[in-house]
Write a protein that holds these residues in place. Structure first.
Motif, short mmCIF file in Angstrom:
data_model
loop_
_atom_site.label_atom_id
_atom_site.label_comp_id
_atom_site.label_asym_id
_atom_site.label_seq_id
_atom_site.Cartn_x
_atom_site.Cartn_y
_atom_site.Cartn_z
N LEU A 96 -28.92 -4.32 7.21
CA LEU A 96 -28.07 -4.30 8.56
C LEU A 96 -26.98 -3.58 8.27
O LEU A 96 -26.41 -2.73 9.29
CB LEU A 96 -27.85 -5.62 9.56
CG LEU A 96 -29.04 -6.22 9.87
CD1 LEU A 96 -28.87 -7.80 10.54
CD2 LEU A 96 -30.35 -5.50 10.69
N THR A 100 -25.42 -0.20 10.17
CA THR A 100 -24.16 -0.11 10.96
C THR A 100 -23.47 1.06 10.46
O THR A 100 -22.71 1.97 11.18
CB THR A 100 -23.14 -1.21 10.70
OG1 THR A 100 -24.08 -2.60 11.03
CG2 THR A 100 -21.86 -1.22 11.65
N LEU A 121 -32.83 0.25 16.30
CA LEU A 121 -31.89 -1.04 15.78
C LEU A 121 -32.07 -2.02 16.60
O LEU A 121 -31.72 -3.18 16.34
CB LEU A 121 -30.76 -0.14 16.81
CG LEU A 121 -30.06 1.24 15.92
CD1 LEU A 121 -29.16 1.62 16.76
CD2 LEU A 121 -29.52 0.57 14.62
N TYR A 125 -32.37 -5.89 14.59
CA TYR A 125 -31.49 -6.92 14.83
C TYR A 125 -32.04 -8.23 15.44
O TYR A 125 -31.77 -9.40 15.16
CB TYR A 125 -29.94 -6.61 15.49
CG TYR A 125 -29.27 -5.80 14.64
CD1 TYR A 125 -28.04 -6.78 14.34
CD2 TYR A 125 -29.21 -4.56 14.79
CE1 TYR A 125 -27.16 -5.96 13.44
CE2 TYR A 125 -28.07 -3.99 13.96
CZ TYR A 125 -27.08 -4.64 13.28
OH TYR A 125 -26.17 -3.95 12.58
N CYS A 128 -33.88 -10.26 12.90
CA CYS A 128 -32.97 -11.05 11.99
C CYS A 128 -32.47 -11.94 12.82
O CYS A 128 -31.68 -12.95 12.18
CB CYS A 128 -32.04 -10.11 11.36
SG CYS A 128 -32.76 -8.88 10.16
N ILE A 130 -30.65 -11.93 15.46
CA ILE A 130 -29.16 -11.60 15.78
C ILE A 130 -29.15 -11.11 17.21
O ILE A 130 -28.92 -9.58 17.34
CB ILE A 130 -28.22 -10.66 14.87
CG1 ILE A 130 -28.41 -11.41 13.43
CG2 ILE A 130 -26.83 -10.77 15.18
CD1 ILE A 130 -27.80 -10.36 12.29
N VAL A 133 -26.20 -8.96 18.61
CA VAL A 133 -25.73 -7.56 18.54
C VAL A 133 -26.99 -6.72 19.34
O VAL A 133 -26.85 -5.62 19.61
CB VAL A 133 -25.93 -7.41 17.30
CG1 VAL A 133 -25.77 -6.02 16.51
CG2 VAL A 133 -24.64 -8.32 16.62
N ALA A 134 -28.36 -7.22 19.27
CA ALA A 134 -29.47 -6.67 19.65
C ALA A 134 -29.08 -6.12 21.28
O ALA A 134 -29.54 -5.14 21.81
CB ALA A 134 -30.70 -7.23 19.55
#
Length: 226
Positions: A96, A100, A121, A125, A128, A130, A133-134
């Motif tokens: 990740l 970024t 993207l 995320y 994972c 997250i 952020v997704a």
């Protein structure tokens, strides 16, 4: 060609390299790249992308990254395809931080992500766990005027289902219709599996009934050949 006095150009070499990459003959790709350099022919952007794609698909993302960052030095500015290839390679590895860095580079180069890159993207995320952020990428996608598709929603819904956030998953499931994205068998399966996995059998059965009422049915299993 060389033996007959005809010197291949970058386009000819690129086509040959693409063919060998597609068929998995990377030794021939390396040989042609060395031959190109020996003939003073510089690989073009298409050839760079072809080689990076092969490397990423075969778990050699580090080598692909070296090629990616050397492109600009040789006068070949990475395009949308280049970024998509590298992001997908990093996504497979779960790298990740590197993703970024690429996003920041895209922004500096003034490249607005397309649906393919946004999906890579968001999916990376979400896988994972997250989701915050997704969803930032999801919201940015809308701001950029890029319409989410089934792949986008599947990534988000699957991410929420894995985390047991079924209320969030069903919100996105219902939102799909408002966005003009039809519920597919894959989306239903994801939601149903999520409800079963987290113990809400009633909701799972309701979705199974709804799916059948819409005429969406699993494909029949093929009988094994004798």
């Amino acid at each position: 060609m060389i033996d007959s006095g005809v010197r291949p150009n970058a386009v000819t070499y690129g086509s040959l390299i693409h063919g060998y990459s597609t068929s998995g003959q990377f030794e021939e790709v390396v040989r042609l790249l060395e031959e190109m350099r020996g003939q003073g022919v510089e690989p073009n952007l298409f050839t760079h992308n072809t080689v990076m794609d092969y490397l990423c698909k075969h778990g050699r993302t580090k080598e692909a990254a070296e090629l990616f960052y050397s492109m600009a030095e040789k006068g070949h500015k990475p395009n949308m395809v280049s970024f998509s290839i590298m992001l997908h390679g990093y996504a497979i590895e779960g790298s990740l931080a590197e993703m970024t860095d690429l996003c920041e580079l895209m922004a500096r180069d003034g490249i607005v992500p397309n649906i393919c890159i946004f999906n890579i993207l968001i999916n990376a995320y979400a896988k994972c766990g997250i989701m915050d952020v997704a969803m930032l990428f999801f919201e940015d996608m809308l701001k950029q005027g890029v319409t989410p598709d089934e792949v986008t929603y599947l990534a988000v819904i699957a991410g929420y289902c894995r985390m047991g956030r079924m209320d969030d998953a069903i919100k996105k499931f219902n939102e799909m219709i408002d966005m003009g994205v039809a519920h597919s068998l894959t989306i239903y399966r994801c939601m149903i599996h999520g409800y079963f996995r987290h113990g809400n059998f009633l909701k799972a059965k309701e979705l199974i009934t709804e799916m059948k009422n819409k005429g969406i049915r699993p494909c029949p299993r093929k009988k094994p050949k004798n």
